[in-house]
Design a protein around this motif. Structure first.
Motif, PDB file in Angstrom:
ATOM      1  N   LYS A 137     -64.026  26.603  62.887  1.00 27.43           N
ATOM      2  CA  LYS A 137     -64.618  27.042  64.439  1.00 27.43           C
ATOM      3  C   LYS A 137     -64.569  25.920  65.187  1.00 27.43           C
ATOM      4  O   LYS A 137     -64.742  26.253  66.878  1.00 27.43           O
ATOM      5  CB  LYS A 137     -66.520  28.040  63.876  1.00 27.43           C
ATOM      6  CG  LYS A 137     -66.323  28.641  62.925  1.00 27.43           C
ATOM      7  CD  LYS A 137     -65.102  30.028  63.981  1.00 27.43           C
ATOM      8  CE  LYS A 137     -65.387  31.340  63.258  1.00 27.43           C
ATOM      9  NZ  LYS A 137     -64.728  31.092  61.267  1.00 27.43           N
ATOM     10  N   ARG A 138     -64.724  24.748  65.191  1.00 25.78           N
ATOM     11  CA  ARG A 138     -64.919  23.909  65.904  1.00 25.78           C
ATOM     12  C   ARG A 138     -66.414  23.823  66.710  1.00 25.78           C
ATOM     13  O   ARG A 138     -66.146  23.383  67.925  1.00 25.78           O
ATOM     14  CB  ARG A 138     -63.402  22.860  66.661  1.00 25.78           C
ATOM     15  CG  ARG A 138     -62.501  22.987  66.178  1.00 25.78           C
ATOM     16  CD  ARG A 138     -61.223  22.998  67.165  1.00 25.78           C
ATOM     17  NE  ARG A 138     -59.031  22.965  65.791  1.00 25.78           N
ATOM     18  CZ  ARG A 138     -58.181  22.227  66.208  1.00 25.78           C
ATOM     19  NH1 ARG A 138     -58.080  21.851  67.766  1.00 25.78           N
ATOM     20  NH2 ARG A 138     -57.645  23.052  65.736  1.00 25.78           N
ATOM     21  N   GLY A 139     -67.857  23.806  65.703  1.00 26.85           N
ATOM     22  CA  GLY A 139     -68.402  23.590  66.657  1.00 26.85           C
ATOM     23  C   GLY A 139     -69.198  25.465  67.146  1.00 26.85           C
ATOM     24  O   GLY A 139     -70.300  24.975  67.514  1.00 26.85           O
ATOM     25  N   ARG A 140     -68.386  25.668  67.101  1.00 28.46           N
ATOM     26  CA  ARG A 140     -68.405  27.216  67.976  1.00 28.46           C
ATOM     27  C   ARG A 140     -69.337  27.934  67.083  1.00 28.46           C
ATOM     28  O   ARG A 140     -68.771  28.057  65.112  1.00 28.46           O
ATOM     29  CB  ARG A 140     -67.300  28.014  68.044  1.00 28.46           C
ATOM     30  CG  ARG A 140     -66.579  26.941  69.357  1.00 28.46           C
ATOM     31  CD  ARG A 140     -67.656  27.720  70.822  1.00 28.46           C
ATOM     32  NE  ARG A 140     -66.016  26.977  71.334  1.00 28.46           N
ATOM     33  CZ  ARG A 140     -66.657  27.478  72.738  1.00 28.46           C
ATOM     34  NH1 ARG A 140     -68.213  28.214  73.141  1.00 28.46           N
ATOM     35  NH2 ARG A 140     -65.552  26.765  74.232  1.00 28.46           N
ATOM     36  N   ASN A 141     -70.003  28.754  67.213  1.00 33.82           N
ATOM     37  CA  ASN A 141     -70.692  29.700  66.231  1.00 33.82           C
ATOM     38  C   ASN A 141     -69.496  30.654  65.798  1.00 33.82           C
ATOM     39  O   ASN A 141     -68.350  31.096  67.039  1.00 33.82           O
ATOM     40  CB  ASN A 141     -71.986  30.544  67.035  1.00 33.82           C
ATOM     41  CG  ASN A 141     -72.913  29.089  66.861  1.00 33.82           C
ATOM     42  OD1 ASN A 141     -73.206  28.677  66.071  1.00 33.82           O
ATOM     43  ND2 ASN A 141     -74.270  29.766  68.097  1.00 33.82           N
ATOM     44  N   LYS A 142     -70.250  31.828  64.719  1.00 33.25           N
ATOM     45  CA  LYS A 142     -69.485  32.894  64.680  1.00 33.25           C
ATOM     46  C   LYS A 142     -69.663  34.136  65.779  1.00 33.25           C
ATOM     47  O   LYS A 142     -70.551  34.087  65.796  1.00 33.25           O
ATOM     48  CB  LYS A 142     -69.146  33.422  63.114  1.00 33.25           C
ATOM     49  CG  LYS A 142     -68.471  33.930  62.631  1.00 33.25           C
ATOM     50  CD  LYS A 142     -69.039  34.821  61.104  1.00 33.25           C
ATOM     51  CE  LYS A 142     -68.100  36.227  60.461  1.00 33.25           C
ATOM     52  NZ  LYS A 142     -68.656  36.268  59.176  1.00 33.25           N
ATOM     53  N   GLY A 143     -68.043  34.414  66.105  1.00 29.15           N
ATOM     54  CA  GLY A 143     -68.138  35.676  66.922  1.00 29.15           C
ATOM     55  C   GLY A 143     -67.924  35.017  68.264  1.00 29.15           C
ATOM     56  O   GLY A 143     -67.447  35.438  69.259  1.00 29.15           O
ATOM     57  N   GLU A 144     -67.947  33.985  68.465  1.00 30.30           N
ATOM     58  CA  GLU A 144     -68.228  33.116  70.231  1.00 30.30           C
ATOM     59  C   GLU A 144     -67.075  33.067  70.767  1.00 30.30           C
ATOM     60  O   GLU A 144     -66.944  33.676  71.356  1.00 30.30           O
ATOM     61  CB  GLU A 144     -68.849  31.986  70.043  1.00 30.30           C
ATOM     62  CG  GLU A 144     -69.609  31.031  70.895  1.00 30.30           C
ATOM     63  CD  GLU A 144     -70.111  29.823  71.244  1.00 30.30           C
ATOM     64  OE1 GLU A 144     -70.066  29.130  72.010  1.00 30.30           O
ATOM     65  OE2 GLU A 144     -70.346  29.892  70.160  1.00 30.30           O
ATOM     66  N   VAL A 145     -65.824  32.848  70.166  1.00 22.07           N
ATOM     67  CA  VAL A 145     -64.809  32.210  71.029  1.00 22.07           C
ATOM     68  C   VAL A 145     -64.235  33.825  70.508  1.00 22.07           C
ATOM     69  O   VAL A 145     -63.696  34.649  71.403  1.00 22.07           O
ATOM     70  CB  VAL A 145     -63.865  31.654  69.779  1.00 22.07           C
ATOM     71  CG1 VAL A 145     -62.436  31.614  70.066  1.00 22.07           C
ATOM     72  CG2 VAL A 145     -64.401  30.274  69.434  1.00 22.07           C
ATOM     73  N   ALA A 146     -64.077  34.668  69.794  1.00 22.16           N
ATOM     74  CA  ALA A 146     -64.089  35.694  69.929  1.00 22.16           C
ATOM     75  C   ALA A 146     -64.330  36.973  71.404  1.00 22.16           C
ATOM     76  O   ALA A 146     -63.754  38.043  71.572  1.00 22.16           O
ATOM     77  CB  ALA A 146     -64.071  36.535  68.257  1.00 22.16           C
ATOM     78  N   ASN A 147     -65.533  36.737  71.198  1.00 23.14           N
ATOM     79  CA  ASN A 147     -66.215  37.376  72.004  1.00 23.14           C
ATOM     80  C   ASN A 147     -66.076  37.358  73.657  1.00 23.14           C
ATOM     81  O   ASN A 147     -65.903  38.008  75.258  1.00 23.14           O
ATOM     82  CB  ASN A 147     -67.756  37.643  72.088  1.00 23.14           C
ATOM     83  CG  ASN A 147     -68.639  38.366  71.034  1.00 23.14           C
ATOM     84  OD1 ASN A 147     -68.060  39.131  71.019  1.00 23.14           O
ATOM     85  ND2 ASN A 147     -68.938  37.518  70.373  1.00 23.14           N
ATOM     86  N   LEU A 148     -65.459  35.957  73.695  1.00 30.25           N
ATOM     87  CA  LEU A 148     -65.197  35.170  75.364  1.00 30.25           C
ATOM     88  C   LEU A 148     -63.993  35.650  75.393  1.00 30.25           C
ATOM     89  O   LEU A 148     -63.694  36.053  76.965  1.00 30.25           O
ATOM     90  CB  LEU A 148     -64.886  33.339  75.084  1.00 30.25           C
ATOM     91  CG  LEU A 148     -66.540  33.515  75.183  1.00 30.25           C
ATOM     92  CD1 LEU A 148     -66.249  31.338  74.233  1.00 30.25           C
ATOM     93  CD2 LEU A 148     -67.561  32.597  76.926  1.00 30.25           C
ATOM     94  N   LEU A 149     -62.901  36.010  73.795  1.00 30.84           N
ATOM     95  CA  LEU A 149     -61.148  36.184  74.796  1.00 30.84           C
ATOM     96  C   LEU A 149     -61.542  37.752  75.354  1.00 30.84           C
ATOM     97  O   LEU A 149     -60.815  37.878  75.521  1.00 30.84           O
ATOM     98  CB  LEU A 149     -61.190  36.286  72.661  1.00 30.84           C
ATOM     99  CG  LEU A 149     -60.366  34.855  73.258  1.00 30.84           C
ATOM    100  CD1 LEU A 149     -59.357  34.828  71.080  1.00 30.84           C
ATOM    101  CD2 LEU A 149     -58.653  34.666  73.715  1.00 30.84           C
ATOM    102  N   LYS A 150     -62.431  38.523  74.117  1.00 33.16           N
ATOM    103  CA  LYS A 150     -62.675  39.698  74.433  1.00 33.16           C
ATOM    104  C   LYS A 150     -63.056  39.849  76.065  1.00 33.16           C
ATOM    105  O   LYS A 150     -62.730  40.772  76.800  1.00 33.16           O
ATOM    106  CB  LYS A 150     -63.323  40.846  73.707  1.00 33.16           C
ATOM    107  CG  LYS A 150     -63.569  42.074  74.568  1.00 33.16           C
ATOM    108  CD  LYS A 150     -64.210  42.741  72.950  1.00 33.16           C
ATOM    109  CE  LYS A 150     -64.584  44.459  73.222  1.00 33.16           C
ATOM    110  NZ  LYS A 150     -65.554  45.415  72.398  1.00 33.16           N
TER     111      LYS A 150
END
Length: 874
Positions: A795-808
């Protein structure tokens, strides 16, 4: 001031082309307070370190730093000068340093160093000095700390012989690589590399070294070769000692069978009582000893390199001359004050240590350390003349006669040593020693500082003779190609490596997929940094090194090599901004530019003429330049050609090479498999970058054509880079697109490929800016009919689901796809399986991967399942 972290750079780096250290420090509220505002700070500092008064500090005049202090300068800058000053105080010649504000109280302090542990100790002392001056508490034992630093440096200091050889190699332009803390150094790179340990090299006979370490074996072999040695025997007890003493006759010598530096040697033993006393003393330390006839004369060291006598020195034991007033210890102390004397091998001469051997020698003469010698009384402090125990050397190279030179050549040959020091005892080295002297021993790792820094006579450059012997064909390093950029560097690296392999070279290559030697992966993973490159440069199979050199590796450790033959920048686009202090495109260009700055003067820097940011680096380049462009009329390319430079460009759907007004067609782009008949535009650019590097290396166009035509988008040639797999009715493509420019390039290519639906399995590393992640989502939303959003395992410092929600959020922002066609899935393996399970005839399933191997296996398993079903149906 608080020390947060330390980063050590062993080679060229983004801060300096010298090796340096970066301290990350926090000024704890003092970032805006100059030292002149801290009572007593400046005066106390200058009294502690008066040498700081000579620092110029950018004013280009002695005393510049003091001027800065008076005007008002800040703590990080002062700490930088203290570190340099402390290193100078203990004898290290360094001057470069700078302090950079990062944010608020956070600063980087960068400074040059020679010895890592010593420099770090100086850095910690400097921080403590600053804090002490702020707190006005004089609780720091400065002298003790300096003594500790000197002790560390004594252990870390490169030996005089090793240092001389490395220095000579650098003068000749030969790369020098330190191999960890082993004391070993490699001169040269790849197949030309030669390892040295002091004056022993990787070409030195191991058998010869073993023989020379055994004084008895050496004596036997020399005797068999009719060379002059003194008769002697091995002794194991007092009875044998007395028996052989009577047989040989006095005077005698006792010495260890296995010994060095003259340790444990008793000479000129005149009678039985002295013999028994010496033997009983020595056998407490040495179990295996030799007794031999003593020969009177002077002690000469003859250095033989590659069968030739290159230096001769007379070695004189340390001695004192009384003055009727001072004790022996006081006279020794006076000698040790000579600035040429240091501990061990750190200086031309070694300090005289009053150890048991020296005290025993004095006792034999009827003295002690407290004895006061009569005026002009001369006393030798040791029975041997080794420089390591305090002796001095007088050059006699021009005095040795041809007969003695021949004896020394034969002795070196008898033991099979290409580098050795032959110890001869005789009255006059200018007269043949047969019958009038003898070879006492042969040293396979002879110290050469006595020849480089004689107390009297001419200096002899033995190091140069050794380096010339090691590289007698004048070739010392393999060609090095270093490739960096934002996108395409892996494919470009692999393509260059492939062509060089096709040309018959043994290729060492580093990529994001692993380290390869001769097409064999010796280490998997993202291997694009310092240690990976070092693995290639130290490998003696490698004939050419092709190194993918990523931003992260450059920032963390700098470059593993000193200068490359070719440096390549594929492009510089927005990526990794906000990481490691890289705030904007100018910072990113500064990092990438190191690769083309560190190119030999007669080498080549390859620049993308279509990339505006890459072109800003041109003024930093000192080498030749190759410009590649999709446009044959690119003005930068044309100017480079007008100056006699090299250009690579597209014309009539073919890649051309031009120099001046001459041009040659290399290959049509439709004949290059990785362009998929010209549809994959980004791989056309990668081919041009690779062609530019290969032309710069001197590879012929026909060889490049052959290599390009046999390089495919598959798991064998270019794993993880637009690998296409045709399954039953649909296509799966695996690619390591990881930023917005990568996504744009891939999606534009997909739109030009035949399809019914484009299905995207998308993800992006978590260390990107939120805005960049959202932009990737938007690009995907504009391109795909169905999207599966997955997250990387790391995750490289991100919380679970954080990157996915930004992509969405970015996908929806495009306005091109319904939310019903967007699905979030935890990991990429599950996402790919679901995408394939729900695929339709004519679909292209595109996955932007994190880990290649697991996804490749999923695709292969599906293909195998399809083939098995077809066989059953048949």
């Amino acid at each position: 001031m608080k020390l947060l972290s330390v980063r050590v750079f062993e080679g060229r780096n983004i801060y300096s082309h010298r090796k340096c250290i970066r301290l990350d420090v926090h000024l704890e509220g003092y970032s805006e307070i100059p030292s002149r505002s801290i009572k007593g700070f400046n005066s106390t500092l200058l009294s502690m370190l008066p040498d700081l008064a000579s620092h110029r500090c950018g004013i280009y005049e002695e005393g510049g730093f003091v001027t800065r202090l008076k005007e008002g300068t800040y703590l990080a800058h002062i700490c930088e000068h203290i570190i340099i000053g402390l290193q100078n105080m203990v004898g290290i010649d360094c001057s470069f340093g700078k302090a950079r504000v990062i944010e608020g109280d956070l600063y980087y302090i960068i400074f040059e160093y020679e010895y890592e542990k010593t420099a770090l100790k100086c850095a910690r002392l400097a921080v403590d000095i600053v804090n002490m001056l702020i707190a006005k508490e004089n609780d720091l034992d400065f002298d003790l700390r300096i003594k500790e630093i000197r002790n560390i440096m004594a252990n870390e200091h490169i030996g005089s012989s090793t240092g001389s050889i490395c220095e000579e190699a650098r003068k000749m332009g030969i790369p020098v690589i330190r191999i960890g803390d082993t004391g070993l150094y490699q001169l040269g790179t790849g197949k030309y590399g030669k390892v040295i340990e002091a004056t022993i090299s990787s070409t030195t006979s191991a058998v010869g070294v073993d023989i020379s370490c055994d004084k008895l074996m050496t004596k036997v072999i020399l005797e068999k070769h009719c060379l002059p040695v003194m008769p002697g025997y091995k002794v194991q007890n007092t009875v044998e000692v007395l028996y052989y003493a009577d047989k040989l006759g006095y005077p005698l010598v006792l010495k260890p069978q296995f010994g060095n530096q003259g340790k444990g040697v008793a000479v000129d033993i005149k009678n039985r009582a002295e013999l028994v006393r010496s033997y009983n003393r020595l056998r407490k330390t040495y179990k295996e000893m030799i007794i031999e006839k003593y020969v009177r004369g002077k002690d000469f060291r003859v250095c033989v390199v590659d069968g030739e006598v290159v230096a001769v020195a007379q070695r004189v034991p340390p001695f004192i001359i009384g003055d009727g007033c001072r004790s022996i210890q006081a006279l020794i102390d006076e000698i040790n004050m000579d600035p040429r004397r240091g501990n061990g091998h750190e200086k031309p001469l070694t300090k005289i240590n009053a150890d048991d051997g020296l005290i025993g020698r004095l006792n034999e003469e009827g003295y002690s350390l407290d004895s006061i010698l009569q005026d002009r009384t001369k006393v030798y402090l040791r029975g041997n003349a080794n420089l390591s125990t305090g002796g001095i050397a007088i050059d006699c190279t021009d005095e040795i006669c041809e007969e003695n030179k021949d004896i020394c050549r034969r002795a070196a040959m008898a033991l099979g040593l290409n580098i050795c020091g032959i110890d001869i005892c005789c009255e006059d080295i200018g007269l043949p020693i047969n019958g009038k002297g003898a070879i006492i021993e042969i040293n396979s790792a002879p110290g050469i500082r006595m020849h480089h820094f004689p107390s009297e006579g001419k200096e002899r450059n033995v190091a140069k003779a050794i380096v010339n012997m090691l590289f007698n064909d004048k070739v010392s390093s393999i060609p090095i190609v270093s490739v960096t950029g934002t996108n395409g560097k892996t494919t470009t690296t692999r393509l260059i490596g492939h062509v060089m392999a096709c040309a018959g070279y043994s290729v060492g290559m580093t990529t994001t997929g692993g380290i390869y030697i001769n097409n064999k992966c010796i280490e998997e993973g993202d291997t694009t940094g310092y240690n990976s490159a070092m693995s290639v440069l130290l490998n003696n199979e490698v004939e050419v090194a092709v190194l993918e050199t990523a931003r992260g590796g450059i920032i963390r450790n700098g470059l593993a090599y000193d200068m490359a033959d070719v440096g390549v920048i594929t492009n510089i686009t927005e990526d990794h901004l906000g990481l490691d202090g890289i705030r904007d495109m100018e910072d990113l260009a500064h990092v990438k530019s190191l690769v083309v700055e560190a190119v030999k003067d007669d080498g080549y820097a390859v620049i993308n003429g279509d990339d505006s940011v890459s072109l800003t680096i041109l003024e930093r380049i000192k080498s030749n330049v190759v410009i590649f462009s999709k446009n044959e009329n690119n003005p930068v390319l044309k100017r480079n050609l007008e100056k006699g430079g090299i250009g690579i460009y597209l014309k009539d759907e073919a890649i051309y090479f031009a120099k001046g007004e001459e041009y040659v067609k290399i290959i049509g782009i439709k004949s290059i498999p990785i362009t998929i008949r010209g549809k994959v535009k980004f791989n056309i650019e990668n081919c041009m970058a690779a062609a530019a590097a290969l032309i710069a290396l001197g590879v012929e166009a026909k060889v490049i054509k052959k290599g390009f035509a046999s390089f495919y988008c598959d798991e064998e040639n270019n794993p993880g880079r637009f690998n296409i797999f045709n399954l039953e009715g649909f296509t799966v493509i695996l690619d390591y697109g990881h930023n917005k420019d990568g996504y744009r390039a891939v999606t534009e290519t997909l739109k030009n490929m035949k399809h019914k639906r484009l299905v995207g399995v998308i993800g992006v590393p978590g260390d990107r800016l939120d805005s960049d992640i959202i932009e990737v989502g938007r690009i995907a939303g504009e391109s795909f009919d169905k999207i599966y959003i997955k997250e990387d395992d790391d995750k490289r410092g991100r919380n679970k689901g954080e990157v996915a929600n930004l992509l969405k959020f970015g996908v929806l922002q495009s306005g091109e796809i319904d939310e019903g066609n967007i699905e979030l899935i935890d990991n990429e393996r599950a996402a790919l399986i679901k995408a394939m399970d729900n695929s339709k005839f004519g679909d292209i399933v595109m996955i932007f991967l994190e880990k290649y191997e697991p996804l490749l296996q999923i695709v292969k398993d599906r293909m195998e399942s399809i083939n098995t079903s077809e066989m059953i149906m048949a």
